[in-house]
Each structure stands twice: as structure tokens, then as C-alpha cells.
Write a protein that holds these residues in place. Structure first.
Motif: not given
Length: 129
Positions: A82-84, A98-101, A105-109
Motif C-alpha cells: 500500500g505505501l509503495q 527510490f530512497g523512500l521505497i 522495504n527495510f522498515f517492513a522487513i
């Protein structure tokens, strides 16, 4: 543009057939989140008390730990997708996007891994700290 037909000029510029996958996964994770959160609420309501020791004992059960881990995976996957989409739609700069994605990903994982580790630690040790 050339003097070809209209279809000839746009051939190869159409849909990449990727958008439907995100949409379907978003809906599937939403349904699984709903079912697993309902399971969690009803499971907690059925408990006689909410003391720390009882909660540890409850979470030590495989019939509780496995759905809890599945819920964590589903919630963080749903959050990431959803956030992507939100970032892709509303952040115009490609470098910032790119940086936010990457951060997302780091946050979600990381969040999912921390939650899974916490549930697994309680499920495998089953002791009150």
C-alpha cells in the motif's frame, strides 16, 4: 512519429501488465488481515484474564503462535504494498522515490522480522521472564 497506422505507432507502449498483480495482492492481504485480526480479537475475548503469565502461556501454543506469525507477515506485506503504491503515485522525483521505497522495504522487513522473532521466542521458550 511516422506515417503508420494508429495501432502501429503505439505498439509496445501499452500496459506492462504489472498493475493487476499489486491490486490482487493488496486485496488478498486485506482479506487475510481482516480474518486474522478477527481471530485475534475473538481469541483474546475468550481468555479469562489478561495477566502477563497467562498471555505468555496462551502465545506459547502452536495454535496461537502460527496464526499470529501469519498475521504479522500479512499486515507488514499489506503495509509495504500500500505505501509503495502511494509513494509511486505521489512522489515525483525518481531519486527520492527510490530512497523512500528502499526505506519502506527495510522498515517492513525489519518490523515483520522483529514481530516474528518475538512470537517465536515466546512460543519456543514458553517461560515468563
Amino acid at each position: 512519429m511516422g506515417s503508420g497506422t494508429n495501432i502501429g505507432r503505439v505498439r509496445g507502449l501499452g500496459s506492462a501488465q504489472e498493475g493487476a498483480h499489486h491490486w490482487i495482492v493488496q486485496r488478498v492481504t486485506a482479506v487475510s488481515n481482516l480474518l486474522l485480526v478477527l481471530w485475534l480479537v475473538f481469541s483474546l475475548v475468550r481468555l479469562p484474564q489478561y495477566e502477563h503469565g497467562l498471555m505468555i502461556e496462551w502465545l506459547s501454543s502452536p495454535l496461537v503462535a502460527v496464526p499470529m506469525i501469519l498475521m504479522l507477515v500479512s499486515i507488514f506485506w499489506h503495509l509495504r504494498i500500500g505505501l509503495q503504491v502511494l509513494i509511486e503515485d505521489y512522489v515525483p522525483d525518481h531519486g527520492v522515490k527510490f530512497g523512500l521505497i528502499v526505506l519502506l522495504n527495510f522498515f517492513a522487513i525489519g518490523g515483520a522480522a522483529l514481530g516474528i522473532f518475538s512470537v517465536a521466542k515466546i512460543a519456543f521458550t514458553g517461560v515468563v521472564a
